[in-house]
Write a protein that holds these residues in place. Structure first.
Motif, PDB file in Angstrom:
ATOM      1  N   SER A 119       0.811  -1.220   0.000  1.00  0.00           N
ATOM      2  CA  SER A 119       0.000   0.000   0.000  1.00  0.00           C
ATOM      3  C   SER A 119       0.844   1.269   0.000  1.00  0.00           C
ATOM      4  O   SER A 119       0.425   2.301  -0.528  1.00  0.00           O
ATOM      5  N   ILE A 120       2.029   1.208   0.602  1.00  0.00           N
ATOM      6  CA  ILE A 120       2.927   2.366   0.594  1.00  0.00           C
ATOM      7  C   ILE A 120       3.909   2.178  -0.543  1.00  0.00           C
ATOM      8  O   ILE A 120       4.845   1.378  -0.458  1.00  0.00           O
ATOM      9  N   THR A 178      -3.473   3.465  -4.099  1.00  0.00           N
ATOM     10  CA  THR A 178      -2.361   3.133  -3.205  1.00  0.00           C
ATOM     11  C   THR A 178      -2.692   2.007  -2.233  1.00  0.00           C
ATOM     12  O   THR A 178      -1.777   1.354  -1.712  1.00  0.00           O
ATOM     13  N   SER A 179      -3.957   1.757  -1.976  1.00  0.00           N
ATOM     14  CA  SER A 179      -4.325   0.763  -0.963  1.00  0.00           C
ATOM     15  C   SER A 179      -4.152  -0.674  -1.442  1.00  0.00           C
ATOM     16  O   SER A 179      -4.008  -1.589  -0.627  1.00  0.00           O
ATOM     17  N   GLY A 180      -4.172  -0.895  -2.747  1.00  0.00           N
ATOM     18  CA  GLY A 180      -4.021  -2.248  -3.284  1.00  0.00           C
ATOM     19  C   GLY A 180      -5.309  -3.040  -3.375  1.00  0.00           C
ATOM     20  O   GLY A 180      -5.291  -4.209  -3.778  1.00  0.00           O
ATOM     21  N   VAL A 181      -6.453  -2.432  -3.027  1.00  0.00           N
ATOM     22  CA  VAL A 181      -7.727  -3.141  -3.154  1.00  0.00           C
ATOM     23  C   VAL A 181      -8.155  -3.166  -4.612  1.00  0.00           C
ATOM     24  O   VAL A 181      -7.693  -2.375  -5.428  1.00  0.00           O
ATOM     25  N   CYS A 182      -9.026  -4.095  -4.930  1.00  0.00           N
ATOM     26  CA  CYS A 182      -9.578  -4.309  -6.280  1.00  0.00           C
ATOM     27  C   CYS A 182      -8.566  -4.922  -7.243  1.00  0.00           C
ATOM     28  O   CYS A 182      -8.946  -5.432  -8.292  1.00  0.00           O
ATOM     29  N   PHE A 232      -4.140   3.519   8.433  1.00  0.00           N
ATOM     30  CA  PHE A 232      -3.451   4.623   9.105  1.00  0.00           C
ATOM     31  C   PHE A 232      -2.017   4.767   8.599  1.00  0.00           C
ATOM     32  O   PHE A 232      -1.546   5.883   8.341  1.00  0.00           O
ATOM     33  N   SER A 233      -1.313   3.657   8.442  1.00  0.00           N
ATOM     34  CA  SER A 233       0.081   3.699   7.990  1.00  0.00           C
ATOM     35  C   SER A 233       0.195   4.289   6.594  1.00  0.00           C
ATOM     36  O   SER A 233       1.111   5.065   6.307  1.00  0.00           O
ATOM     37  N   ASN A 234      -0.736   3.931   5.720  1.00  0.00           N
ATOM     38  CA  ASN A 234      -0.725   4.446   4.351  1.00  0.00           C
ATOM     39  C   ASN A 234      -0.898   5.962   4.345  1.00  0.00           C
ATOM     40  O   ASN A 234      -0.170   6.690   3.660  1.00  0.00           O
ATOM     41  N   LEU A 284      13.094   3.278  -4.870  1.00  0.00           N
ATOM     42  CA  LEU A 284      13.277   1.917  -5.369  1.00  0.00           C
ATOM     43  C   LEU A 284      12.726   0.895  -4.388  1.00  0.00           C
ATOM     44  O   LEU A 284      12.019  -0.045  -4.780  1.00  0.00           O
ATOM     45  N   LEU A 285      12.997   1.073  -3.116  1.00  0.00           N
ATOM     46  CA  LEU A 285      12.510   0.141  -2.108  1.00  0.00           C
ATOM     47  C   LEU A 285      10.997   0.253  -1.923  1.00  0.00           C
ATOM     48  O   LEU A 285      10.311  -0.754  -1.717  1.00  0.00           O
ATOM     49  N   LEU A 286      10.474   1.490  -1.987  1.00  0.00           N
ATOM     50  CA  LEU A 286       9.025   1.678  -1.887  1.00  0.00           C
ATOM     51  C   LEU A 286       8.294   0.923  -2.990  1.00  0.00           C
ATOM     52  O   LEU A 286       7.243   0.305  -2.756  1.00  0.00           O
ATOM     53  N   GLY A 287       8.841   0.978  -4.184  1.00  0.00           N
ATOM     54  CA  GLY A 287       8.194   0.307  -5.302  1.00  0.00           C
ATOM     55  C   GLY A 287       8.478  -1.176  -5.375  1.00  0.00           C
ATOM     56  O   GLY A 287       7.651  -1.954  -5.861  1.00  0.00           O
ATOM     57  N   PHE A 288       9.645  -1.582  -4.860  1.00  0.00           N
ATOM     58  CA  PHE A 288      10.067  -2.980  -5.000  1.00  0.00           C
ATOM     59  C   PHE A 288       9.162  -3.924  -4.233  1.00  0.00           C
ATOM     60  O   PHE A 288       8.728  -4.959  -4.761  1.00  0.00           O
ATOM     61  N   ASP A 289       8.839  -3.586  -2.969  1.00  0.00           N
ATOM     62  CA  ASP A 289       7.983  -4.496  -2.206  1.00  0.00           C
ATOM     63  C   ASP A 289       6.567  -4.531  -2.762  1.00  0.00           C
ATOM     64  O   ASP A 289       5.900  -5.567  -2.721  1.00  0.00           O
TER      65      ASP A 289
END
Length: 590
Positions: free
Chosen positions: A39-40, A293-297, A323-325, A388-393
């Motif tokens: 999500s992040i 950004t949440s990854g739903v749907c 909350f973290s997002n 890079l790390l934000l997108g990698f996971d």
């Protein structure tokens, strides 16, 4: 309620002893950390800050938080509870409502589009990360092989401003009082000609960019080794890739807020303009940002939830994920705008002249701002490593979700060989890498915009959300599904409110947004290039390729199935029976 204890029907829930057991999380926090990782992502750092700036500053937080609470939070509860109850991925989760099993195919198509376009962004980021180790940052000078005679470096732009030869200076170009372009910034030229080697349009795909092909391949190899052993291994990886970028972005933010002129950027970032709330585009933008950004749907959160134990407290995790997002987006905004504010202050520019959205923010504006700091190489390395790390996971969760869809749908893919998972994931990663090569051609950025705009977001995602609400709220039954949630976690405090969203508020809002997207559609463009009609047709084909799976599958099921309507609405094998089967399986394992 009806119960069916027939062993053949129980095979969909209870794993056959001859088959490999489906993995589950090793630690209670694995699901939370993995969901935070997906999500992040890139949307938090290159889209959210610009949305705040464009749509009313602090006022944008009102529709953003309302959408998060009213739409995304109930939708995450819906998806995670559905998959956790059957402990299977997309296909098996939505098979509990056969008439809407097409939702699983639609989500898989969204994942397919995302897995094509998302790694391309990481490829560009990796190019910038490698370039950040240069003694002279290539986007700050005009003496490179890709530069044109119109190139103007940051320092030359400052000279033009001081001598009053320019009336408008932005991070991209310099114009005079008549609007004539005096030059293009070195950062803009590095992005267009040094990285993309961009052509004139979609009809000119051009040659492959060998360096980007190498980086793209490297990204996919890294992604494979992050997930090939399963979620028990990838969970260990994600503890690093999900936490380290947050630490890095806090470091960048701490440095940014101490810069001279940082308050200028923060003021424009947070300054509330309440009149913007009257603009429907603000609410649409907020809903799109949160949903994206949440990854739903897209099936990512649903798939991660399927690895939970039946009685895992997912409501606690979903609350913390939401909350973290939001917190991560807010912190990213501070990091970005404090540094851009310092740049505007030093270069005597306005915030409108330095702020851009999407690639323009990450690859043009922000690198220039960091170049004004002491030790610019260090800060650029930290920044692009963070992205890079934000997108990698996020990326390897998307791949895991896509592959899990097929492995759960076709169990033979899990059992045809001792290393069946490793082989199947290798084939999928290699296939995506080969298909993604078109994105690293000279015209690749135009193809990327199609998939990024219409494949991973837009009206089709909101239509899928609408169908999810209708499927559970009306066809399956909101009360019936919440009874299952109560058996899982023993929680019913928010039952009435969530059921209200599932049945009325959620589908009404999501359908309205979907219709708005279609009726208020404008031709897709990239910079000054407007996509021709034939390209617009491709855009709509990409969008409908996911959404149309739902009605098409429902039509196919109604025409070909001889089952009564009650069984098309929901399987005879009820959730209580599944619960009993799962408990008995766990007792046998013990």
């Amino acid at each position: 309620m009806e119960r069916n204890t027939n062993s053949q029907q129980d095979d969909s829930v209870v794993t056959n002893s001859k088959e490999k057991k489906r993995q589950t999380w090793s630690r209670p926090w694995d699901f939370y950390m993995s969901s935070v990782g997906v999500s992040i992502g890139l949307g938090n750092i290159w889209r959210f800050p610009y949305m705040c700036f464009k749509y009313g500053g602090g006022a944008f937080l009102i529709p953003y938080l309302l959408t998060l609470i009213v739409i995304v939070f109930p939708l995450m509860i819906l998806e995670v509870s559905l998959s956790q109850s059957v402990r299977k991925g997309l296909a098996a989760s939505w098979a509990t409502i056969p008439l809407f099993k097409g939702i699983s195919i639609a989500s898989a198509m969204i994942l397919f589009h995302t897995n094509l376009s998302y790694p391309v962004i990481l490829t560009w980021v990796f190019k910038y990360l490698v370039s950040s180790f240069s003694s002279n940052l290539p986007w700050m000078s005009c003496d490179n092989e890709w530069n044109t005679e119109h190139c103007v470096s940051l320092w030359e732009k400052q000279y033009l401003d001081d001598t009053n030869n320019a009336s408008m200076i932005t991070v991209s170009n310099v114009t005079n009082q008549t609007g004539q372009i005096l030059g293009t910034s070195s950062a803009e030229e590095f992005w267009n000609y040094g990285v993309l080697r961009i052509s004139n349009g979609l009809s000119e795909i051009g040659r492959l960019n060998g360096e980007l092909v190498l980086y793209l391949t490297f990204i996919w190899i890294l992604g494979y080794f992050a997930i090939f052993k399963g979620i028990k291994w990838s969970a260990k990886v994600i503890y690093v890739t999900a936490t380290l970028p947050l630490i890095l972005i806090i470091i960048v933010m701490a440095r940014g807020v101490t810069l001279e002129g940082a308050s200028v950027g923060i003021y424009y970032y947070l300054k509330p303009n309440m009149t913007q709330l009257e603009n429907p585009e603000v609410w649409i933008a907020a809903a799109t940002q949160v949903l994206y950004t949440s990854g739903v749907c897209a099936g990512a959160v649903l798939t991660l939830g399927s690895y939970n134990n039946y009685d895992h407290n997912f409501i606690r995790d979903v609350t913390m994920i939401a909350f973290s997002n939001s917190f991560a987006s807010f912190v990213c905004g501070f990091a970005v705008f404090s540094t851009l504010g310092s740049m505007a202050f030093r270069q005597n520019l306005t915030m409108n002249e330095v702020v851009q959205s999407g690639p323009g923010l990450v690859f043009i504006a922000y690198p220039q701002a960091l170049a004004l700091l002491p030790l610019p190489q260090l800060w650029n390395v930290l920044f692009f490593l963070t992205i890079l790390l934000l997108g990698f996971d996020s990326q390897f969760v998307y791949v895991e979700s896509f592959c899990a869809f097929f492995m759960d749908s076709y169990p033979r893919l899990r059992n045809f060989h001792k290393y069946s998972r490793e082989i199947f994931f290798a084939v999928c990663n290699a296939g995506f890498c080969l298909l993604g090569i078109i994105f690293v051609t000279e015209g690749g950025v135009y193809v990327f915009e199609i998939f990024n705009t219409y494949g991973s977001a837009g009206w089709s995602v909101f239509l899928v959300a609408t169908c999810e609400f209708v499927a559970v709220g009306w066809v399956y039954g909101a009360d019936r599904h919440w009874d299952e949630i109560n058996r899982m976690v023993g929680y019913s405090r928010i039952r009435f409110v969530v059921a209200l969203v599932w049945k009325y508020i959620g589908p009404a809002i999501c359908m309205t947004i979907s219709i708005y997207y279609v009726t208020a559609h404008s031709p897709l463009s990239y910079a000054s290039y407007v996509y021709p009609p034939w390209a617009q047709a491709i855009c709509h084909i990409v969008a409908t390729s996911s959404a149309m799976c739902i009605p098409l599958y429902a039509f196919y099921l109604v025409v070909t199935s001889r089952k009564p309507w009650s069984q098309l609405r929901r399987k005879v094998n009820t959730e209580e029976t599944k619960h009993e089967n799962i408990i008995s399986e766990e007792e046998e394992m013990l």
